[in-house]
Design a protein around this motif. Structure first.
Motif, mmCIF file in Angstrom:
data_model
loop_
_atom_site.group_PDB
_atom_site.id
_atom_site.type_symbol
_atom_site.label_atom_id
_atom_site.label_comp_id
_atom_site.label_asym_id
_atom_site.label_seq_id
_atom_site.Cartn_x
_atom_site.Cartn_y
_atom_site.Cartn_z
ATOM 1 N N GLU A 123 -12.614 -25.698 -31.764
ATOM 2 C CA GLU A 123 -11.376 -24.998 -32.129
ATOM 3 C C GLU A 123 -11.101 -25.110 -33.623
ATOM 4 N N THR A 124 -11.323 -26.284 -34.192
ATOM 5 C CA THR A 124 -11.115 -26.453 -35.635
ATOM 6 C C THR A 124 -12.066 -25.584 -36.443
ATOM 7 N N ALA A 125 -13.316 -25.486 -36.002
ATOM 8 C CA ALA A 125 -14.303 -24.686 -36.736
ATOM 9 C C ALA A 125 -13.979 -23.197 -36.676
ATOM 10 N N LEU A 126 -13.513 -22.712 -35.524
ATOM 11 C CA LEU A 126 -13.249 -21.285 -35.376
ATOM 12 C C LEU A 126 -11.913 -20.870 -35.959
ATOM 13 N N ARG A 127 -10.961 -21.780 -36.015
ATOM 14 C CA ARG A 127 -9.636 -21.431 -36.518
ATOM 15 C C ARG A 127 -9.675 -21.013 -37.981
ATOM 16 N N GLY A 128 -10.599 -21.576 -38.743
ATOM 17 C CA GLY A 128 -10.698 -21.201 -40.145
ATOM 18 C C GLY A 128 -11.348 -19.850 -40.380
ATOM 19 N N ALA A 129 -11.936 -19.243 -39.344
ATOM 20 C CA ALA A 129 -12.602 -17.953 -39.503
ATOM 21 C C ALA A 129 -11.778 -16.792 -38.970
ATOM 22 N N ILE A 130 -10.959 -17.019 -37.940
ATOM 23 C CA ILE A 130 -10.189 -15.944 -37.321
ATOM 24 C C ILE A 130 -8.959 -15.632 -38.163
ATOM 25 N N ILE A 131 -8.665 -14.345 -38.346
ATOM 26 C CA ILE A 131 -7.436 -13.910 -39.024
ATOM 27 C C ILE A 131 -6.325 -13.932 -37.981
ATOM 28 N N ALA A 132 -5.635 -15.055 -37.892
ATOM 29 C CA ALA A 132 -4.725 -15.300 -36.775
ATOM 30 C C ALA A 132 -3.451 -14.474 -36.845
ATOM 31 N N ASP A 133 -2.984 -14.112 -38.045
ATOM 32 C CA ASP A 133 -1.696 -13.419 -38.150
ATOM 33 C C ASP A 133 -1.774 -11.948 -37.746
ATOM 34 N N ARG A 134 -2.943 -11.433 -37.446
ATOM 35 C CA ARG A 134 -3.055 -10.045 -36.991
ATOM 36 C C ARG A 134 -2.796 -9.895 -35.493
ATOM 37 N N TRP A 135 -2.668 -11.010 -34.798
ATOM 38 C CA TRP A 135 -2.434 -10.966 -33.352
ATOM 39 C C TRP A 135 -1.234 -11.850 -33.022
ATOM 40 N N PRO A 136 -0.013 -11.426 -33.363
ATOM 41 C CA PRO A 136 1.155 -12.264 -33.046
ATOM 42 C C PRO A 136 1.439 -12.275 -31.545
ATOM 43 N N LYS A 137 1.919 -13.433 -31.080
ATOM 44 C CA LYS A 137 2.261 -13.656 -29.673
ATOM 45 C C LYS A 137 1.126 -13.194 -28.753
ATOM 46 N N SER A 138 -0.060 -13.607 -29.088
ATOM 47 C CA SER A 138 -1.246 -13.289 -28.295
ATOM 48 C C SER A 138 -2.078 -14.555 -28.130
ATOM 49 N N GLY A 139 -2.927 -14.548 -27.156
ATOM 50 C CA GLY A 139 -3.794 -15.680 -26.897
ATOM 51 C C GLY A 139 -5.210 -15.225 -26.608
ATOM 52 N N VAL A 140 -6.163 -16.075 -26.908
ATOM 53 C CA VAL A 140 -7.565 -15.799 -26.646
ATOM 54 C C VAL A 140 -8.205 -17.077 -26.125
ATOM 55 N N ASP A 141 -8.998 -16.933 -25.087
ATOM 56 C CA ASP A 141 -9.688 -18.059 -24.474
ATOM 57 C C ASP A 141 -11.175 -17.954 -24.773
ATOM 58 N N ILE A 142 -11.748 -19.030 -25.305
ATOM 59 C CA ILE A 142 -13.174 -19.100 -25.631
ATOM 60 C C ILE A 142 -13.786 -20.181 -24.749
ATOM 61 N N ILE A 143 -14.699 -19.786 -23.878
ATOM 62 C CA ILE A 143 -15.301 -20.687 -22.900
ATOM 63 C C ILE A 143 -16.801 -20.770 -23.178
ATOM 64 N N VAL A 144 -17.273 -21.972 -23.432
ATOM 65 C CA VAL A 144 -18.697 -22.215 -23.694
ATOM 66 C C VAL A 144 -19.246 -23.062 -22.556
ATOM 67 N N THR A 145 -20.292 -22.574 -21.924
ATOM 68 C CA THR A 145 -20.967 -23.297 -20.848
ATOM 69 C C THR A 145 -22.314 -23.788 -21.357
ATOM 70 N N ILE A 146 -22.533 -25.088 -21.285
ATOM 71 C CA ILE A 146 -23.800 -25.684 -21.709
ATOM 72 C C ILE A 146 -24.729 -25.679 -20.506
ATOM 73 N N ILE A 147 -25.653 -24.734 -20.489
ATOM 74 C CA ILE A 147 -26.573 -24.611 -19.364
ATOM 75 C C ILE A 147 -27.632 -25.700 -19.398
ATOM 76 N N GLU A 148 -28.108 -26.017 -20.585
ATOM 77 C CA GLU A 148 -29.096 -27.088 -20.748
ATOM 78 C C GLU A 148 -28.803 -27.811 -22.041
ATOM 79 N N GLY A 149 -28.633 -29.124 -21.962
ATOM 80 C CA GLY A 149 -28.355 -29.922 -23.137
ATOM 81 C C GLY A 149 -29.602 -30.246 -23.921
ATOM 82 N N ASP A 150 -29.389 -30.734 -25.126
ATOM 83 C CA ASP A 150 -30.502 -31.036 -26.038
ATOM 84 C C ASP A 150 -30.997 -32.451 -25.775
ATOM 85 N N GLN A 151 -31.592 -32.666 -24.608
ATOM 86 C CA GLN A 151 -32.108 -33.966 -24.212
ATOM 87 C C GLN A 151 -33.502 -33.828 -23.624
ATOM 88 N N ASP A 152 -34.264 -34.919 -23.727
ATOM 89 C CA ASP A 152 -35.589 -34.976 -23.118
ATOM 90 C C ASP A 152 -35.433 -35.483 -21.691
#
Length: 287
Positions: A123-152
């Motif tokens: 959330e911290t990384a994406l907040r600096g890229a989105i122009i938040a004031d163009r969408w007043p009183k709006s919400g967006v949900d970002i869902i990331v599913t890790i199908i396979e982790g970076d493990q051996d």
């Protein structure tokens, strides 16, 4: 009599100015250890935007070796409930979840502390890229599913090396979420990309070196790792997550790790731009 309403040119002959050409900085060479990235957008038609990211397996002879596969969906922007207080900017909600079979240790259906940490950094990384004031009183949900982790998966479970793979996972989450946000048509100042650099030791006798896009299974010991979220066009960093301990608390070594992370960010950003361009071409061909 001179005309005061305009700027008159010089009376005699003039010599055009000569500007000194500034030499371009040599481009940083991409290290051969960096894994190739596969990225595709529009994989979930029911979502406003979606993307899928996969890192190339460094050992093609063993398909069970470490790999990273992520899927991201974006829902919104949509209006907030009437009972919600007025917000002059968009409300960003990030949700990162491991699939139960993603790592050696099976994850439950409820998010644990590591997944919540990944969501906060994302959330911290994406907040600096989105122009938040163009969408007043709006919400967006970002869902990331890790199908396979970076493990051996072949390596035995070791409690001491837990957490180092989260740096690569966060880097992939930032990159795939940026592509999904652009696919959803949400206004951004730039595409944000993630990159990782780590201080590792190949064996006990070798000196620690800084590597880009580290593979945890290929290194005997990881001393420290740094994950950076970067806006290449604006040359801005939106998030830095550093983990580990540097020998002697060397600040110069820390700066070198951040610089190496930016190299990985620029490489990932080129993949994002190429994937978005391919999506635009496919849409133009279908219409």
């Amino acid at each position: 009599m001179a005309d005061r309403r305009r700027i008159n040119g010089p009376i005699g002959a003039t010599t055009p100015p000569v500007y000194e050409a500034v030499p371009k900085r040599p481009a940083a060479k991409q290290q051969p250890a960096m894994r190739k990235i596969f990225l595709k957008t529009g994989v979930t038609p029911s979502a406003s935007g979606s993307a899928y990211l996969e890192l190339e397996n460094p050992n093609q002879t063993s398909p069970q070796k470490t790999s990273l596969k992520l899927a991201c969906t974006v829902h919104g922007p949509r209006a907030l409930p009437r009972s919600a207080p007025f917000s002059p900017h968009i409300i960003l909600t990030t949700h990162v979840k491991y699939a139960p079979f993603a790592t050696r240790k099976r994850h439950g259906y409820l998010r644990d502390s590591s997944e919540r940490d990944l969501g906060v950094h994302l959330e911290t990384a994406l907040r600096g890229a989105i122009i938040a004031d163009r969408w007043p009183k709006s919400g967006v949900d970002i869902i990331v599913t890790i199908i396979e982790g970076d493990q051996d998966r072949d390596a035995p479970h070791n409690e001491d090396d837990q957490g180092w793979d989260m740096m690569n996972v966060l880097s992939g989450c930032i990159t795939v979420a940026s592509a999904a946000i652009a696919d959803a048509g949400i206004d951004c100042v730039d595409t944000v990309a993630g990159g990782v650099a780590a201080l590792v030791s190949r064996d006990d006798a070798a000196q620690p070196v800084i590597v880009v896009d580290p593979v945890v299974a290929e290194n005997q010991k990881i001393h420290a790792a740094c994950c950076v979220a970067y806006l290449p066009t604006r040359d801005e960093v939106t998030n830095v997550w550093f983990k580990g301990q540097l020998p002697g608390a060397d600040i110069l070594l820390y700066n070198k790790m951040v610089e190496k992370s930016l190299i990985a960010c620029r490489s990932a950003n080129r993949v994002v731009i190429q994937g978005l361009n391919e999506t635009v071409k496919n849409v133009q061909n279908t219409t």
